[in-house]
Design an enzyme around this catalytic site. Structure first.
Site, PDB file in Angstrom:
ATOM      1  N   HIS A 130       0.548  -0.731  -0.141  1.00  0.00           N
ATOM      2  CA  HIS A 130       0.087  -0.095  -0.407  1.00  0.00           C
ATOM      3  C   HIS A 130       0.665   0.775  -0.052  1.00  0.00           C
ATOM      4  CE1 HIS A 130      -4.438  -2.201   0.572  1.00  0.00           C
ATOM      5  NE2 HIS A 130      -3.896  -2.548   1.602  1.00  0.00           N
ATOM      6  N   ARG A 152      -9.730   3.160  -6.827  1.00  0.00           N
ATOM      7  CA  ARG A 152     -11.726   3.303  -6.841  1.00  0.00           C
ATOM      8  C   ARG A 152     -11.908   4.210  -6.061  1.00  0.00           C
ATOM      9  NH1 ARG A 152     -14.161  -0.688  -1.979  1.00  0.00           N
ATOM     10  NH2 ARG A 152     -16.492  -0.828  -3.623  1.00  0.00           N
ATOM     11  N   LYS A 285     -19.477  -5.724   0.143  1.00  0.00           N
ATOM     12  CA  LYS A 285     -21.047  -5.777  -0.932  1.00  0.00           C
ATOM     13  C   LYS A 285     -20.351  -6.219  -2.771  1.00  0.00           C
ATOM     14  CE  LYS A 285     -25.164  -3.312  -0.086  1.00  0.00           C
ATOM     15  NZ  LYS A 285     -25.129  -1.790  -0.098  1.00  0.00           N
TER      16      LYS A 285
HETATM   17  P1  A3P Z   1     -16.559  -3.143   0.180  1.00  0.00           P
HETATM   18  O1  A3P Z   1     -16.652  -2.812   1.285  1.00  0.00           O
HETATM   19  O2  A3P Z   1     -17.375  -1.925  -0.692  1.00  0.00           O
HETATM   20  O3  A3P Z   1     -17.503  -4.060  -0.404  1.00  0.00           O
HETATM   21  P2  A3P Z   1      -9.225  -4.604  -0.363  1.00  0.00           P
HETATM   22  O4  A3P Z   1      -9.077  -5.921  -0.969  1.00  0.00           O
HETATM   23  O5  A3P Z   1      -8.635  -3.444  -0.542  1.00  0.00           O
HETATM   24  O6  A3P Z   1      -9.469  -4.448   1.713  1.00  0.00           O
HETATM   25  O7  A3P Z   1     -10.845  -4.171  -1.034  1.00  0.00           O
HETATM   26  C1  A3P Z   1     -12.483  -4.193  -0.544  1.00  0.00           C
HETATM   27  C2  A3P Z   1     -12.993  -4.272  -0.836  1.00  0.00           C
HETATM   28  O8  A3P Z   1     -13.112  -4.644  -2.048  1.00  0.00           O
HETATM   29  C3  A3P Z   1     -14.739  -4.156  -0.421  1.00  0.00           C
HETATM   30  O9  A3P Z   1     -15.116  -3.683  -1.186  1.00  0.00           O
HETATM   31  C4  A3P Z   1     -14.878  -5.603  -1.220  1.00  0.00           C
HETATM   32  O10 A3P Z   1     -16.074  -6.538  -0.697  1.00  0.00           O
HETATM   33  C5  A3P Z   1     -14.295  -5.494  -2.354  1.00  0.00           C
HETATM   34  N1  A3P Z   1     -13.927  -6.908  -3.373  1.00  0.00           N
HETATM   35  C6  A3P Z   1     -13.237  -7.769  -2.154  1.00  0.00           C
HETATM   36  N2  A3P Z   1     -13.539  -9.009  -3.058  1.00  0.00           N
HETATM   37  C7  A3P Z   1     -13.323  -9.212  -4.574  1.00  0.00           C
HETATM   38  C8  A3P Z   1     -13.917  -9.295  -5.466  1.00  0.00           C
HETATM   39  N3  A3P Z   1     -13.461 -10.523  -5.883  1.00  0.00           N
HETATM   40  N4  A3P Z   1     -14.821  -8.073  -6.222  1.00  0.00           N
HETATM   41  C9  A3P Z   1     -15.013  -7.681  -6.200  1.00  0.00           C
HETATM   42  N5  A3P Z   1     -14.604  -6.506  -5.074  1.00  0.00           N
HETATM   43  C10 A3P Z   1     -14.279  -6.997  -4.312  1.00  0.00           C
END
Ligand code: A3P
Length: 324
Positions: A130, A152, A285
């Site tokens: 990150h 995003r 979500k």
């Molecule tokens: P939301 O909280 O909006 O649902 P990170 O992986 O950087 O921690 O980001 C998490 C976000 O990505 C969360 O968003 C999560 O639900 C979403 N996410 C995780 N896996 C995913 C996938 N396979 N496809 C799309 N979104 C995904």
């Protein structure tokens, strides 16, 4: 560290004491180091990374701000890069969380003063981080290794970050209100933030050196995953063949890494891959536009005003709404 002075790890405690400090989202302090906010362990790990990591030309480094789809990107890159090694029915993504398969520099490899031996890892090596562009070790900048950045839209990132950090806050502190979260976000105080500096650091490098840095957007992945997977594979140096495409390999990868598939796996419902967080908290979500369920009009105005000012003239824009 690109464009910055190298600082020895032994100095890191003194360094932390000298830095501006704010109460972070989960109760741990965030320190402002060279313009970016980060928890103490993250700064220490970044310093160690700068001093010890040697990039190979074949390395691929995945970079995101928290909550912009890191878990998804890790799964996609892993599935593409190692597709000749594993069959779909025996893919490690079915039994291991993506964070275990593609380790973070700062939360895993260089965390807690560890010095990993990475030279024995088979090529191509896949890592994630990150940390902001300006903190990357010189060897990442100077070698031919590739950087894939996933961004995003700020409204969904904020809402996702707020949900996620509230799950990790100690009960005694109580939940952080969305209003307070928005204020912190707009002041740039998020892990590895400001959000806009993080994104612009990689955006500008992508404009300058497109063969070095690929810039992806979560919303584009949601809109046309097949096209984005082809871009990603080509950028990483392993384009899909016509035959693979005909045989449905791209569709298989997109299905394997989909929110529905990954979130339903046992390992992602019950395991723990990163300190503080259960794997299931990584899947909430997975949609574009969920901010509409949380942010009021004045909140959107507050956030948009900051983003417009910070991103103005950069050419970086975001889709805020799901595709109908
Ligand atoms: P939301 O909280 O909006 O649902 P990170 O992986 O950087 O921690 O980001 C998490 C976000 O990505 C969360 O968003 C999560 O639900 C979403 N996410 C995780 N896996 C995913 C996938 N396979 N496809 C799309 N979104 C995904």
């Amino acid at each position: 560290m690109a464009n910055t002075t190298q600082i020895s790890q032994t100095d890191s405690e003194d360094l932390l004491h000298s830095l501006p400090k704010e109460k972070g989202w989960i109760g741990l302090p965030l320190y402002q180091y060279q313009g970016s906010w980060c928890h103490a362990k993250g700064i220490e790990a970044a310093l160690s990374l700068q001093n010890h990591f040697h990039a190979c030309d074949s390395d691929v480094i995945l970079v995101t701000t928290p909550k912009s789809g890191t878990t998804w990107l890790k799964a996609l890159a892993f599935a593409i890069l190692y597709r000749h090694k594993y069959t779909f029915s025996q893919n490690p993504l079915l039994t291991d969380n993506p964070h275990d398969l593609v380790p973070f520099f700062e939360f895993k490899l260089y965390a807690n003063n560890q010095l990993p031996n990475l030279s024995d890892l088979p090529s191509p090596r896949l890592f994630a981080t990150h940390i902001p562009y300006s903190w990357l070790p010189e060897s990442i900048n100077n070698s031919k290794c590739k950087i894939v950045y996933l961004c995003r839209n700020p409204r969904d990132t904020l809402v996702s970050y707020w949900h996620f950090t509230n799950k990790a806050r100690p009960e005694a502190l109580g939940p952080l209100s969305l209003e307070n979260g928005l204020d912190l976000f707009c002041k740039g105080i998020t892990g590895f933030g400001p959000f806009w500096d993080h994104a612009l650091g990689y955006w500008n490098k992508n404009l300058e050196r497109p063969q070095k840095v690929l810039f992806l957007k979560y919303e584009d992945l949601k809109k046309d995953i097949k096209y984005q997977l082809k871009r990603l594979a080509e950028f990483m140096g392993c384009p899909f063949t016509m035959e693979e495409e005909k045989n449905g390999v791209i569709d298989e990868i997109s299905r394997l890494c989909s929110f529905q598939r990954l979130s339903s796996l046992e390992v992602n419902k019950s395991g723990k891959s990163i300190d503080y967080f259960e794997n299931r908290t990584l899947f909430r979500k997975g949609e574009v536009g969920d901010w509409m369920n949380y942010l009021t009009s004045p909140m959107v105005e507050q956030l948009d005003e900051v983003m417009e000012e910070k991103l103005s003239g950069s050419g970086l824009t975001f889709d805020m709404y799901p595709q109908l």
